[in-house]
Design an enzyme around this catalytic site. Structure first.
Site, mmCIF file in Angstrom:
data_model
loop_
_atom_site.group_PDB
_atom_site.id
_atom_site.type_symbol
_atom_site.label_atom_id
_atom_site.label_comp_id
_atom_site.label_asym_id
_atom_site.label_seq_id
_atom_site.Cartn_x
_atom_site.Cartn_y
_atom_site.Cartn_z
ATOM 1 N N GLY A 288 0.852 -1.196 0.000
ATOM 2 C CA GLY A 288 0.000 0.000 0.000
ATOM 3 C C GLY A 288 0.882 1.239 0.000
ATOM 4 O O GLY A 288 2.105 1.156 0.216
ATOM 5 N N LEU A 289 0.256 2.375 -0.222
ATOM 6 C CA LEU A 289 0.989 3.645 -0.299
ATOM 7 C C LEU A 289 1.663 3.981 1.025
ATOM 8 O O LEU A 289 1.283 3.448 2.076
ATOM 9 C CB LEU A 289 0.009 4.772 -0.650
ATOM 10 C CG LEU A 289 -0.601 4.727 -2.051
ATOM 11 C CD1 LEU A 289 -1.762 5.727 -2.141
ATOM 12 C CD2 LEU A 289 0.469 5.030 -3.101
ATOM 13 N N SER A 290 2.622 4.873 0.956
ATOM 14 C CA SER A 290 3.233 5.381 2.173
ATOM 15 C C SER A 290 2.145 6.074 3.008
ATOM 16 O O SER A 290 1.357 6.852 2.474
ATOM 17 C CB SER A 290 4.323 6.404 1.809
ATOM 18 O OG SER A 290 4.857 6.955 2.971
ATOM 19 N N SER B 30 -0.339 4.497 4.335
ATOM 20 C CA SER B 30 -1.617 3.764 4.248
ATOM 21 C C SER B 30 -1.927 3.034 5.555
ATOM 22 O O SER B 30 -3.100 2.776 5.856
ATOM 23 C CB SER B 30 -1.588 2.772 3.071
ATOM 24 O OG SER B 30 -0.534 1.857 3.216
ATOM 25 N N GLY B 31 -0.889 2.688 6.308
ATOM 26 C CA GLY B 31 -1.129 2.028 7.600
ATOM 27 C C GLY B 31 -0.418 0.685 7.737
ATOM 28 O O GLY B 31 -0.630 -0.041 8.713
ATOM 29 N N SER C 173 2.762 -0.248 8.460
ATOM 30 C CA SER C 173 3.604 -0.454 9.648
ATOM 31 C C SER C 173 2.765 -0.504 10.911
ATOM 32 O O SER C 173 3.005 -1.334 11.796
ATOM 33 C CB SER C 173 4.617 0.676 9.794
ATOM 34 O OG SER C 173 5.433 0.729 8.682
ATOM 35 N N SER D 118 6.026 -1.886 -1.858
ATOM 36 C CA SER D 118 6.077 -2.866 -2.960
ATOM 37 C C SER D 118 5.123 -2.457 -4.086
ATOM 38 O O SER D 118 4.095 -3.090 -4.314
ATOM 39 C CB SER D 118 5.804 -4.292 -2.482
ATOM 40 O OG SER D 118 4.764 -4.389 -1.555
HETATM 41 P P1 ADP Z 1 2.893 2.946 6.202
HETATM 42 O O1 ADP Z 1 3.677 1.943 6.992
HETATM 43 O O2 ADP Z 1 1.913 2.317 5.281
HETATM 44 O O3 ADP Z 1 3.742 3.973 5.545
HETATM 45 P P2 ADP Z 1 2.159 3.981 8.760
HETATM 46 O O4 ADP Z 1 1.606 2.812 9.496
HETATM 47 O O5 ADP Z 1 3.570 4.384 9.063
HETATM 48 O O6 ADP Z 1 1.967 3.737 7.225
HETATM 49 O O7 ADP Z 1 1.260 5.228 8.986
HETATM 50 C C1 ADP Z 1 -0.150 5.179 8.927
HETATM 51 C C2 ADP Z 1 -0.728 6.307 9.749
HETATM 52 O O8 ADP Z 1 -2.135 6.262 9.619
HETATM 53 C C3 ADP Z 1 -0.411 6.183 11.222
HETATM 54 O O9 ADP Z 1 -0.152 7.442 11.756
HETATM 55 C C4 ADP Z 1 -1.693 5.605 11.778
HETATM 56 O O10 ADP Z 1 -1.904 5.959 13.145
HETATM 57 C C5 ADP Z 1 -2.740 6.235 10.906
HETATM 58 N N1 ADP Z 1 -4.016 5.484 10.794
HETATM 59 C C6 ADP Z 1 -5.244 5.996 10.996
HETATM 60 N N2 ADP Z 1 -6.200 5.054 10.846
HETATM 61 C C7 ADP Z 1 -5.571 3.916 10.543
HETATM 62 C C8 ADP Z 1 -6.023 2.586 10.281
HETATM 63 N N3 ADP Z 1 -7.326 2.246 10.320
HETATM 64 N N4 ADP Z 1 -5.094 1.663 9.982
HETATM 65 C C9 ADP Z 1 -3.790 1.993 9.935
HETATM 66 N N5 ADP Z 1 -3.302 3.210 10.191
HETATM 67 C C10 ADP Z 1 -4.170 4.183 10.491
#
Ligand code: ADP
Length: 396
Positions: A232-234, A236-237, A239, A306
């Site tokens: 998923g996009l940067s 997106s959630g 991590s 990815s």
């Molecule tokens: P990625 O790893 O995809 O770049 P991150 O997990 O680092 O994304 O960041 C996602 C951000 O979105 C975090 O700050 C997280 O708290 C927030 N967020 C809000 N709602 C959700 C959700 N339902 N699932 C995942 N992250 C969420």
């Protein structure tokens, strides 16, 4: 009890003497043996191939059971008299508990609970009858309850050995499915038996240490190894969800490992940037690393953008069916940019970061992910639970 038609059964060769590490003598107990056949030496599990087969000085190819043979092996192995040679891909099993059909063939009664000696092609052990299930009469047509077994009587019993033996069910291979029970003091023959089936697989450390594979590592952990591939996009959630999945797995005493984009780029992939070529190499290394971890028996969670379909397919192709679960963390670019947890979108918009996925580098959304989660509709907790539920359901 042993039938002598051993030709249509699996190949089983019992080593009686070892002339050198690649020349042995023994008896082909069952089946047929051919030159170049890939074989396993049991119980060690070492593999080699058959170079030549001779019977009384004459070359044979194939040789048929039963025959006394001299074999030359292609590779030297450590092998001793009493070892079995079997096809590498059709090995007997290993257990210390069986259901067996036993005929009391000596002068003495057979008593459940008493310790006897058991002798089989696949090993020797002490043995007790743990349960006398029923006595058979009239050519096995009638079953009777019984507490002991008198001379000449036949019964179906569960037996427990003090050490595991190599065996095949008697119906598969009479030679390795038969055994004798002897009196412990005098060595007198008490009974002859046929193994119907093992009651459990032995978790004998020697066997597993010498024949270790993904399954044996995973079985120690009592889990089915999987790859949970988050894409998923940067922002997106990935991590955030991956971290919660790992916390939940550890709380459930499951052994997992989280491979995260940021961490990997600090070490293994620190020589890689964000060009298309480097992104491809980034995912290739991650996929290979995940494969090693899966082989170690772990549940691996990967958290990488990815962005390219081809690399995700390449990653999937490294694994067996059902091992690789592709999870699309489907959060729109607008939402990701609003969240901007690391301030990266702001920097990319300001021109400080080039090749940023979703802006000036493409993200190819999965067409058929195993799971697709919209994080604007569900919480982090719900996303983690849904992924874990899917993983449990996907089984082995
Ligand atoms: P990625 O790893 O995809 O770049 P991150 O997990 O680092 O994304 O960041 C996602 C951000 O979105 C975090 O700050 C997280 O708290 C927030 N967020 C809000 N709602 C959700 C959700 N339902 N699932 C995942 N992250 C969420």
């Amino acid at each position: 009890m042993i039938t002598q038609d051993d030709s249509n059964t699996p190949m089983r060769f019992l080593v009686s003497a070892v002339a050198s590490p690649n020349k042995v003598e023994g008896q082909l107990l069952s089946g047929a043996m051919s030159r170049k056949e890939s074989v396993a030496i049991l119980p060690s599990g070492q593999q080699t191939s058959i170079l030549t087969i001779a019977e009384q000085g004459q070359q044979r190819d194939p040789a048929q059971a039963r025959a006394d043979l001299t074999l030359e092996l292609i590779y030297s192995v450590s092998i001793v008299a009493g070892n079995l040679i079997t096809p590498a891909d059709d090995r007997p099993e290993f257990s210390d508990q069986f259901e067996a059909r036993i005929r009391c063939s000596g002068q003495q009664s057979l008593l459940p609970g008493r310790m006897y000696f058991l002798e089989a092609i696949g090993g020797r052990s002490e043995v007790t009858i743990s349960k006398l299930k029923y006595r058979l009469e009239d050519d096995s047509k009638n079953q009777y309850a019984a507490n002991t077994l008198g001379p000449g009587e036949t019964a179906v019993c569960n037996i427990a050995l003090t050490r595991p033996i190599i065996y095949d069910p008697f119906s598969t291979c009479p030679a390795t499915g038969s055994f004798r029970m002897l009196d412990k003091s005098g060595g007198e023959l008490i009974a002859e038996g046929e193994i119907r089936h093992g009651l459990r697989r032995a978790s004998n450390v020697h066997w597993q240490a010498l024949d270790v594979d993904k399954q044996s590592r995973a079985s120690i952990k009592q889990q089915i190894p999987k790859i949970l591939w988050l894409t998923g996009l940067s922002g997106s959630g990935k991590s955030t969800i991956a971290n919660l999945i790992e916390k939940k797995l550890i709380a459930a005493r499951r052994h997992s490992y989280l491979l995260d984009g940021d961490n990997v780029r600090h070490g293994l992939n620190k020589d890689l940037g964000f060009t298309d070529a480097d992104r491809v190499e980034n995912i290739r290394r991650v996929a290979e690393t995940a494969k090693l971890m899966l082989d170690a028996g772990l549940i691996v969670i990967t958290s990488f953008i990815s962005p390219f379909r081809a690399e995700r397919e390449m990653a999937r192709s490294l694994f067996e069916d059902g091992e690789f679960i592709e999870i699309f963390i489907d959060t729109s670019l607008e939402i990701c940019e609003q969240r901007d947890p690391k301030g990266l979108y702001r920097k990319a918009r300001a021109g400080e970061i080039k090749n940023f996925t979703g802006l000036d580098s493409p993200y190819e959304a999965p067409e058929n992910p195993d799971l697709q989660l919209d994080t604007t509709l569900i919480t982090v907790e719900q996303a983690a639970d849904e992924i874990l539920a899917y993983m449990e359901k996907s089984g082995s």
